[in-house]
Motif scaffolding. Sequence first.
Motif, mmCIF file in Angstrom:
data_model
loop_
_atom_site.group_PDB
_atom_site.id
_atom_site.type_symbol
_atom_site.label_atom_id
_atom_site.label_comp_id
_atom_site.label_asym_id
_atom_site.label_seq_id
_atom_site.Cartn_x
_atom_site.Cartn_y
_atom_site.Cartn_z
ATOM 1 N N ALA A 232 0.808 -1.215 0.000
ATOM 2 C CA ALA A 232 0.000 0.000 0.000
ATOM 3 C C ALA A 232 0.845 1.270 0.000
ATOM 4 O O ALA A 232 0.299 2.367 -0.095
ATOM 5 C CB ALA A 232 -0.934 0.014 1.214
ATOM 6 N N ARG A 233 2.159 1.126 0.081
ATOM 7 C CA ARG A 233 3.005 2.313 0.132
ATOM 8 C C ARG A 233 3.060 2.974 -1.242
ATOM 9 O O ARG A 233 3.316 2.327 -2.259
ATOM 10 C CB ARG A 233 4.416 1.952 0.568
ATOM 11 C CG ARG A 233 5.297 3.188 0.742
ATOM 12 C CD ARG A 233 6.731 2.822 1.009
ATOM 13 N NE ARG A 233 7.569 4.021 1.016
ATOM 14 C CZ ARG A 233 8.868 4.018 0.783
ATOM 15 N NH1 ARG A 233 9.494 2.879 0.546
ATOM 16 N NH2 ARG A 233 9.556 5.143 0.807
ATOM 17 N N ALA A 234 2.807 4.277 -1.256
ATOM 18 C CA ALA A 234 2.845 5.055 -2.488
ATOM 19 C C ALA A 234 3.633 6.328 -2.247
ATOM 20 O O ALA A 234 4.038 6.625 -1.119
ATOM 21 C CB ALA A 234 1.428 5.381 -2.955
ATOM 22 N N GLY A 235 3.856 7.079 -3.305
ATOM 23 C CA GLY A 235 4.520 8.368 -3.155
ATOM 24 C C GLY A 235 6.017 8.290 -3.344
ATOM 25 O O GLY A 235 6.557 7.329 -3.924
ATOM 26 N N ALA A 236 6.708 9.286 -2.844
ATOM 27 C CA ALA A 236 8.142 9.433 -3.063
ATOM 28 C C ALA A 236 8.916 8.211 -2.596
ATOM 29 O O ALA A 236 8.679 7.685 -1.504
ATOM 30 C CB ALA A 236 8.648 10.685 -2.334
ATOM 31 N N PHE B 105 -10.442 -4.495 -4.854
ATOM 32 C CA PHE B 105 -11.669 -3.702 -4.911
ATOM 33 C C PHE B 105 -12.351 -3.578 -3.545
ATOM 34 O O PHE B 105 -12.988 -2.566 -3.254
ATOM 35 C CB PHE B 105 -12.650 -4.322 -5.912
ATOM 36 C CG PHE B 105 -12.392 -3.952 -7.345
ATOM 37 C CD1 PHE B 105 -12.715 -2.696 -7.817
ATOM 38 C CD2 PHE B 105 -11.825 -4.866 -8.226
ATOM 39 C CE1 PHE B 105 -12.489 -2.346 -9.146
ATOM 40 C CE2 PHE B 105 -11.597 -4.534 -9.560
ATOM 41 C CZ PHE B 105 -11.921 -3.267 -10.014
ATOM 42 N N ASN B 106 -12.233 -4.594 -2.729
ATOM 43 C CA ASN B 106 -12.974 -4.626 -1.455
ATOM 44 C C ASN B 106 -12.168 -4.135 -0.262
ATOM 45 O O ASN B 106 -12.685 -4.112 0.860
ATOM 46 C CB ASN B 106 -13.454 -6.054 -1.170
ATOM 47 C CG ASN B 106 -14.419 -6.560 -2.233
ATOM 48 O OD1 ASN B 106 -15.122 -5.773 -2.872
ATOM 49 N ND2 ASN B 106 -14.457 -7.870 -2.430
ATOM 50 N N ALA B 107 -10.925 -3.734 -0.491
ATOM 51 C CA ALA B 107 -10.078 -3.313 0.624
ATOM 52 C C ALA B 107 -10.677 -2.103 1.339
ATOM 53 O O ALA B 107 -11.297 -1.230 0.723
ATOM 54 C CB ALA B 107 -8.681 -2.978 0.113
ATOM 55 N N LYS B 108 -10.493 -2.052 2.646
ATOM 56 C CA LYS B 108 -10.902 -0.899 3.448
ATOM 57 C C LYS B 108 -9.707 0.048 3.538
ATOM 58 O O LYS B 108 -8.693 -0.272 4.153
ATOM 59 C CB LYS B 108 -11.339 -1.338 4.843
ATOM 60 C CG LYS B 108 -12.471 -2.360 4.838
ATOM 61 C CD LYS B 108 -13.745 -1.807 4.188
ATOM 62 C CE LYS B 108 -14.873 -2.824 4.241
ATOM 63 N NZ LYS B 108 -16.091 -2.325 3.520
ATOM 64 N N VAL B 109 -9.837 1.200 2.900
ATOM 65 C CA VAL B 109 -8.711 2.123 2.787
ATOM 66 C C VAL B 109 -9.118 3.483 3.330
ATOM 67 O O VAL B 109 -10.174 4.016 2.966
ATOM 68 C CB VAL B 109 -8.252 2.264 1.323
ATOM 69 C CG1 VAL B 109 -7.063 3.217 1.225
ATOM 70 C CG2 VAL B 109 -7.889 0.904 0.747
ATOM 71 N N ASP B 110 -8.290 4.033 4.182
ATOM 72 C CA ASP B 110 -8.489 5.398 4.648
ATOM 73 C C ASP B 110 -7.869 6.335 3.620
ATOM 74 O O ASP B 110 -6.660 6.283 3.375
ATOM 75 C CB ASP B 110 -7.803 5.595 5.999
ATOM 76 C CG ASP B 110 -8.065 6.977 6.591
ATOM 77 O OD1 ASP B 110 -8.590 7.851 5.872
ATOM 78 O OD2 ASP B 110 -7.722 7.184 7.773
ATOM 79 N N PRO B 111 -8.683 7.193 2.962
ATOM 80 C CA PRO B 111 -8.129 8.106 1.938
ATOM 81 C C PRO B 111 -6.981 8.960 2.444
ATOM 82 O O PRO B 111 -6.169 9.433 1.655
ATOM 83 C CB PRO B 111 -9.343 8.971 1.559
ATOM 84 C CG PRO B 111 -10.537 8.133 1.905
ATOM 85 C CD PRO B 111 -10.135 7.351 3.113
#
Length: 772
Positions: A545-549, A590-596
């Motif tokens: 789940a890690r994104a960004g720099a 698709f079903n993952a619970k993700v905090d924006p």
Amino acid sequence: MVVKTSVLALILAAAAVAAEPSLAYRSVDPFIGTGEDGHTFPGATVPFGMVQLSPDTQIRHFKESYKWAAGYRYEDSTMLGFSHTHFSGAGHSDLGDFLVVPISGEVKLDPMEAGQPGSGYGSRFSHSSEVAHPGYYAVTLEDYGVRAELTATTRVGLHRYTFPAGRPAHLLLDLRSVIYNYSGKVLWSRVRVRENGAVTGMRETRGWAPGRQLCFAMRFSKNPVQTQLMDREPPVEYRGFKSPGTNPSDTASIEGRGLVGVFDFGELNAPLVVKLALSTVSEEGALANLEAEAPGFDFDAVQTAARTAWETALAAVDVKASENTLKNFYTGVYHALLAPSVAMDVDGSYRGPDNQVHRANGFTFVSTFSLWDTYRAEQPLMTLIQPDRRTNDVVRSLVDSQQKSPFGILPVWQFQGIETWCMIGYHAVPVIADAYMKGIRGYDADAALKAMVASATYGPYGHLADYMKLGYVPTDRDPEGASKTVEYAFDDWTIARMAKAMGRADIAAEFSKRAGHWRNSFDPAQGFLRPRLASGAFAEPFDPARAGANSGFTEGNAWQYSWYQPQDEAGLIQLLGGDEKLVAKLDAMFNAKVDPKEYADVEDISGMIGQYIHGNEPSHHLAYLYNYAGQPWRTQERLKQIVDSQYRPAPNGLVGNDDLGQMSAWLVFTSLGFYPVAPASNEYIIGRPFVENATIHLPDGKEFRITAEGLRDANPYVASVLLNGKPLARAYLRHEEILAGGELKFVMSDRPNKSWASTANERPFSISTEAR
């Protein structure tokens, strides 16, 4: 003279058009996407127009520029004026060239502060006074009492201003005003008044594109009674001679970095028409464009011609659907037809990536290539609805740019001929390969293939040297290495496809091998694409789940990028351990619970459904992947979920940047019932339709019809598919089947057909199962 005649003929033909616009034209809503992160603009342009004339609603200081990437946001209540160049849906801001402001009464030379009417030039406005149709925009500037109307030809913007009676009329031309990096962007500019009354000028800017030069020429339907040219920047002190522009009232021209022109017309008893032409080449080129495309001041005739151009372009597809679906669909087609835009003069002159002037022979040079986005669906859509002159112009412009590039590679993200180096990959390659594989051949194929190979082997670009040596891009040398590895591999596959079709077995063999490099960064044990180090080890620790720099990924994470091998989804299924593993992993995404909030600091992450991010392009093919596992009914479910939640006929109707038409093209294809997951495969993966019926009008007069029997919300599934009356058992449609004309019929149902297109030989193309 030939150009003048053709323009006049178009105007005369337009005048004969019935007063009632076509259904397609009436269905377009240019305000869709002007709110939130859609970054579209509502102003006036023609298909692929060089001029995209639209209101600018704020001063865009550097830190604010992302929100105002198109110059206009629907939530604003004040606007500065009308500039002539804009991006539609870009994730980066620039342009906003040559701002024109109609003013009645007192003239203020500096722009108002945001939300502070009266603090400078600009005015309040109400959406109730706005009108926007393809090729036309109008609004009332409340503080000035001016009714402003805009229309355009390819290279000329026309303004019509109706000033209030009894008040002096003025026009302000601000060459300082820009979108992106307001302070310091203008390197130099010039305005001059010619003896014949024309006003010409230029400016060079250092915004997103370095050293971009743009010229203009403008005329008025009534001569001003007084003209003032001034430099609002502090004058530069020169030794030995006076600073330029120190006494602008005594000269008909002025140069500097902060130029403003004020044209006073006194009290007017008729509307004032202003026309302004652009050229990337010269002021003389802009004057020639002005004379060729708008020789007079007949605003209504030009507006009618613009409407005719749009009705012709939109008529490529006839659709029957609900009112909201029609609005979404035709606005999507409209947005897809805005770029790449014309970037040359009427005589064929244009400015290339070497910043030199060249002449196009036998084609129209186009630019504004947001290729990381548009190779996926927007350019494939053009091969269906603009296959001949348009797609050939795109390919020839790409190859011509490669030949003029100081680095000898194809455009990456180019506009007005100048490269920005934004985003990753060499995605001009699949655009060219897709056109070639579909039989579009109005260019030198050998030169095109040479350009593709040159781009894919230029070691200094994007750590290609590491990629060619190691088979992947190490993330300890490139923070986007994981994304680059899989995107390069797809581009390589398209080179192999085209080379094989051309009989170049040597090139095909080399790039077929490289097309498998996506595997080198995929970790079967974890089931994810992972950042890999130059040592060969996967980077630790790993969080998908890690994104960004420094995450290894471009505007995303492993959840979005692990599926990016459109040329070999069957290979992914093998690595994951079978069909059910792929389906389970798709469902988990698709079903993952993700905090924006987890993505708060990552650019362009929007439209989230679990870890699926529809607002950004790496996710756009994912709903179609259930087909590769023999479960197309799951694709049908996901498509309805996406369409229902991600598109609305409203200013906030696009959940992410439209990205020069890619977000819109996804909806157009999906609404018709199929999507090009792997451009250059000549296959469209079948999903489910969202329109009752549609007809694609092909260039040779043939028609391809799509019908959906029983289409309604209660019937989200496809019970059966028929092609020309015969059952179609496979989950894909071939491009040549569309070109042959005929009918694709969907029979919709309230329950899934789990046997349709479920066997291995009924699935779309993959390298690992290549048999056709």
